[in-house]
Design a protein around this motif. Structure first.
Motif, PDB file in Angstrom:
ATOM      1  N   SER A  43      43.018  32.414  46.135  1.00 45.00           N
ATOM      2  CA  SER A  43      41.619  31.991  46.211  1.00 45.00           C
ATOM      3  C   SER A  43      41.414  30.844  47.200  1.00 45.00           C
ATOM      4  N   HIS A  55      40.697  35.576  43.901  1.00 49.70           N
ATOM      5  CA  HIS A  55      41.419  36.403  44.871  1.00 49.70           C
ATOM      6  C   HIS A  55      42.913  36.350  44.543  1.00 49.70           C
ATOM      7  N   ALA A  91      38.861  40.002  44.523  1.00 48.86           N
ATOM      8  CA  ALA A  91      39.757  40.727  45.413  1.00 48.86           C
ATOM      9  C   ALA A  91      41.156  40.794  44.804  1.00 48.86           C
TER      10      ALA A  91
END
Length: 126
Positions: A43, A55, A91
């Motif tokens: 992230s 992320h 993600a």
């Protein structure tokens, strides 16, 4: 098996994992009984607030991937992490390998720098 959970910072890696990373590690461990698992919070590489858990890259090495194609492996991991993907994980980069594949090549490519969001916009203005 070897289990790693890392929360990366821009300066150095830390062994402490936040609650999302810990949940991801537990779910993947329970689902795949991996011989190697690495959960990497990426992230910090993106335009998100400090200490975010949005992320991730996961490296999962498991016998459960034997005879299973790459696309189906990704589907298996995505299904396992369905709740996280629906509630804040933006993600997820997946490296899903068999132990035989891992023994031949345990290299995990570094993720590219973020080109989206405000980081990219600021670079365009300069």
């Amino acid at each position: 098996f070897r289990l790693l959970t890392r929360r990366m910072s821009s300066k150095s890696a830390s062994s402490s994992a936040g609650p999302v990373a810990a949940a991801i590690a537990k779910k993947l461990s329970d689902a795949f009984a991996p011989v190697f698992l690495d959960v990497i919070n990426e992230s910090h590489m993106h335009s998100v607030p400090k200490n975010s858990e949005t992320h991730f890259k996961v490296v999962v090495v498991s016998d459960k991937f034997d005879g299973v194609g790459a696309l189906q492996r990704h589907r298996m991991v995505n299904t396992t992490l369905k709740d996280e993907l629906e509630s804040g994980v933006h993600a997820l980069s997946i490296r899903a390998k068999t132990p035989a594949q891992w023994s031949k090549n345990s290299t995990v490519p570094q993720s590219p720098a973020c080109l989206g969001g405000s980081k990219h916009d600021q670079k365009q203005k300069q």
